[in-house]
Design a protein around this motif. Structure first.
Motif, PDB file in Angstrom:
ATOM      1  N   ILE A  33      -7.992  14.488  -4.194  1.00  0.00           N
ATOM      2  CA  ILE A  33      -8.191  13.439  -5.089  1.00  0.00           C
ATOM      3  C   ILE A  33      -8.055  13.701  -6.600  1.00  0.00           C
ATOM      4  O   ILE A  33      -7.496  13.252  -7.296  1.00  0.00           O
ATOM      5  N   ILE A  34      -8.809  14.941  -6.711  1.00  0.00           N
ATOM      6  CA  ILE A  34      -8.774  15.368  -8.262  1.00  0.00           C
ATOM      7  C   ILE A  34      -7.302  15.816  -8.589  1.00  0.00           C
ATOM      8  O   ILE A  34      -7.076  15.373  -9.716  1.00  0.00           O
ATOM      9  N   MET A  35      -6.392  16.355  -7.633  1.00  0.00           N
ATOM     10  CA  MET A  35      -5.111  16.384  -8.356  1.00  0.00           C
ATOM     11  C   MET A  35      -4.257  15.464  -8.459  1.00  0.00           C
ATOM     12  O   MET A  35      -3.545  15.067  -9.236  1.00  0.00           O
ATOM     13  N   THR A  36      -4.543  14.250  -7.708  1.00  0.00           N
ATOM     14  CA  THR A  36      -4.138  12.850  -7.545  1.00  0.00           C
ATOM     15  C   THR A  36      -4.413  12.234  -9.220  1.00  0.00           C
ATOM     16  O   THR A  36      -3.578  11.565  -9.805  1.00  0.00           O
ATOM     17  N   ILE A  37      -5.798  12.321  -9.321  1.00  0.00           N
ATOM     18  CA  ILE A  37      -5.962  11.773 -10.684  1.00  0.00           C
ATOM     19  C   ILE A  37      -5.533  12.388 -11.841  1.00  0.00           C
ATOM     20  O   ILE A  37      -5.381  11.801 -12.978  1.00  0.00           O
ATOM     21  N   LEU A  38      -5.205  13.851 -11.800  1.00  0.00           N
ATOM     22  CA  LEU A  38      -4.627  14.456 -12.762  1.00  0.00           C
ATOM     23  C   LEU A  38      -3.312  13.715 -13.269  1.00  0.00           C
ATOM     24  O   LEU A  38      -2.996  13.492 -14.426  1.00  0.00           O
ATOM     25  N   VAL A  39      -2.310  13.360 -12.272  1.00  0.00           N
ATOM     26  CA  VAL A  39      -0.859  12.614 -12.432  1.00  0.00           C
ATOM     27  C   VAL A  39      -1.441  11.360 -13.193  1.00  0.00           C
ATOM     28  O   VAL A  39      -0.627  10.549 -13.972  1.00  0.00           O
ATOM     29  N   TYR A  75      -0.786  19.065 -17.378  1.00  0.00           N
ATOM     30  CA  TYR A  75      -0.702  18.593 -16.191  1.00  0.00           C
ATOM     31  C   TYR A  75      -0.322  19.689 -15.129  1.00  0.00           C
ATOM     32  O   TYR A  75      -1.055  19.940 -14.244  1.00  0.00           O
ATOM     33  N   ALA A  76       0.776  20.295 -15.188  1.00  0.00           N
ATOM     34  CA  ALA A  76       1.453  20.994 -14.419  1.00  0.00           C
ATOM     35  C   ALA A  76       0.480  22.422 -14.234  1.00  0.00           C
ATOM     36  O   ALA A  76       0.151  22.783 -13.305  1.00  0.00           O
ATOM     37  N   LEU A  77      -0.142  22.714 -15.446  1.00  0.00           N
ATOM     38  CA  LEU A  77      -0.858  24.233 -15.350  1.00  0.00           C
ATOM     39  C   LEU A  77      -2.218  23.872 -14.488  1.00  0.00           C
ATOM     40  O   LEU A  77      -2.650  24.493 -13.954  1.00  0.00           O
ATOM     41  N   SER A  78      -2.758  22.632 -14.581  1.00  0.00           N
ATOM     42  CA  SER A  78      -4.138  22.087 -14.154  1.00  0.00           C
ATOM     43  C   SER A  78      -3.689  22.014 -12.542  1.00  0.00           C
ATOM     44  O   SER A  78      -4.465  22.425 -11.743  1.00  0.00           O
ATOM     45  N   PRO A 129      -9.341  16.654 -14.581  1.00  0.00           N
ATOM     46  CA  PRO A 129      -8.457  15.302 -14.944  1.00  0.00           C
ATOM     47  C   PRO A 129      -9.026  15.091 -16.328  1.00  0.00           C
ATOM     48  O   PRO A 129      -8.304  14.741 -17.465  1.00  0.00           O
ATOM     49  N   TYR A 130     -10.357  14.970 -16.817  1.00  0.00           N
ATOM     50  CA  TYR A 130     -10.920  14.869 -18.026  1.00  0.00           C
ATOM     51  C   TYR A 130     -10.368  15.649 -19.177  1.00  0.00           C
ATOM     52  O   TYR A 130      -9.902  15.652 -20.112  1.00  0.00           O
ATOM     53  N   THR A 131     -10.833  17.135 -18.811  1.00  0.00           N
ATOM     54  CA  THR A 131     -10.544  18.004 -19.741  1.00  0.00           C
ATOM     55  C   THR A 131      -9.091  18.162 -19.805  1.00  0.00           C
ATOM     56  O   THR A 131      -8.585  18.447 -20.963  1.00  0.00           O
ATOM     57  N   THR A 132      -8.152  17.992 -18.790  1.00  0.00           N
ATOM     58  CA  THR A 132      -6.824  18.223 -19.043  1.00  0.00           C
ATOM     59  C   THR A 132      -6.333  17.275 -19.870  1.00  0.00           C
ATOM     60  O   THR A 132      -5.506  17.430 -20.930  1.00  0.00           O
ATOM     61  N   SER A 133      -6.741  15.873 -19.783  1.00  0.00           N
ATOM     62  CA  SER A 133      -6.149  14.938 -20.774  1.00  0.00           C
ATOM     63  C   SER A 133      -6.781  15.108 -22.173  1.00  0.00           C
ATOM     64  O   SER A 133      -5.876  14.683 -23.068  1.00  0.00           O
ATOM     65  N   ILE A 134      -7.889  15.562 -22.228  1.00  0.00           N
ATOM     66  CA  ILE A 134      -8.207  15.852 -23.859  1.00  0.00           C
ATOM     67  C   ILE A 134      -7.360  16.963 -24.505  1.00  0.00           C
ATOM     68  O   ILE A 134      -7.078  17.010 -25.346  1.00  0.00           O
ATOM     69  N   ALA A 188     -11.558  21.059 -27.775  1.00  0.00           N
ATOM     70  CA  ALA A 188     -10.954  20.456 -26.567  1.00  0.00           C
ATOM     71  C   ALA A 188     -10.447  21.804 -25.804  1.00  0.00           C
ATOM     72  O   ALA A 188     -10.502  21.835 -24.343  1.00  0.00           O
ATOM     73  N   GLN A 189      -9.756  22.814 -26.122  1.00  0.00           N
ATOM     74  CA  GLN A 189      -9.338  24.113 -25.430  1.00  0.00           C
ATOM     75  C   GLN A 189     -10.537  24.729 -25.014  1.00  0.00           C
ATOM     76  O   GLN A 189     -10.553  25.177 -23.653  1.00  0.00           O
TER      77      GLN A 189
END
Length: 190
Positions: free
Chosen positions: A16-22, A46-49, A89-94, A104-105
């Motif tokens: 689910i987490i990986m799906t939310i990433l995309v 995205y790819a890294l996460s 997903p949250y921190t990746t988008s930020i 952010a980093q």
């Protein structure tokens, strides 16, 4: 708790987490090569996460068949790991929208470290639950690999807050490369 039930729960939450990433990926304002190129940082984050989570899942999966029992500590550490992983997903988008921003980093790096520390707890609890048998699960606490892994992440965080904000993402990239090479050789040697 049955080990298979915990493994299934972990697999489901990570999926689910990986799906939310995309789903969190920003869409191009203009669907052109230039518009897509403008979002290269988003795709990188995205790819890294995704691959970091994927290799973490692979590590769990490859070791899980050796485990006979889990204990309450294993369940608690797994819940902690999934909680921290759910922040990806949250921190990746930020971080994708604020690539050169120290805060952010740093947030992204802290999530990475907390997931890693939770995995160390899972590994320790599994060794205890299985009466001191040494499984080399997730994090091999007695080798240089865990020291190298955590050192790279901490160095990335230090560089992020001092001189180079994206350093933590590059530290995670180095870890993903090391993990992928490690998993490749594990597969070939087994």
């Amino acid at each position: 708790m049955d080990k298979e039930r915990l493994a299934a729960f972990t697999d489901a939450v990570l999926a689910i987490i990986m799906t939310i990433l995309v789903l969190e990926l920003e869409k191009p304002t203009h669907v052109t090569w230039e518009g897509i190129w403008e979002l290269r940082v988003n795709y990188f984050a995205y790819a890294l996460s995704f691959f970091w989570l994927g290799f973490m899942w692979l590590s769990h999966h490859n070791a899980w068949h050796k485990i006979k029992k889990v204990n309450n500590s294993t369940v608690v550490y797994t819940l902690l790991m999934l909680f921290f992983a759910s922040l990806f997903p949250y921190t990746t988008s930020i971080v994708a929208q604020n690539f050169n921003n120290v805060t952010a980093q740093f947030m992204y790096g802290i999530v990475i470290l907390l997931v890693s520390l939770s995995n160390i707890g899972i590994s320790h609890s599994l060794n205890v639950a299985n009466h001191g048998k040494y499984f080399k699960t997730l994090y091999d606490l007695n080798t240089w690999a865990v020291v190298l892994d955590l050192s790279i992440k901490v160095l990335g965080l230090i560089l992020t807050v001092t001189v180079f904000p994206p350093a933590v993402l590059y530290a995670v990239l180095i870890n993903v490369i090391i993990l992928s090479i490690s998993e490749f050789f594990k597969k070939d040697n087994n």
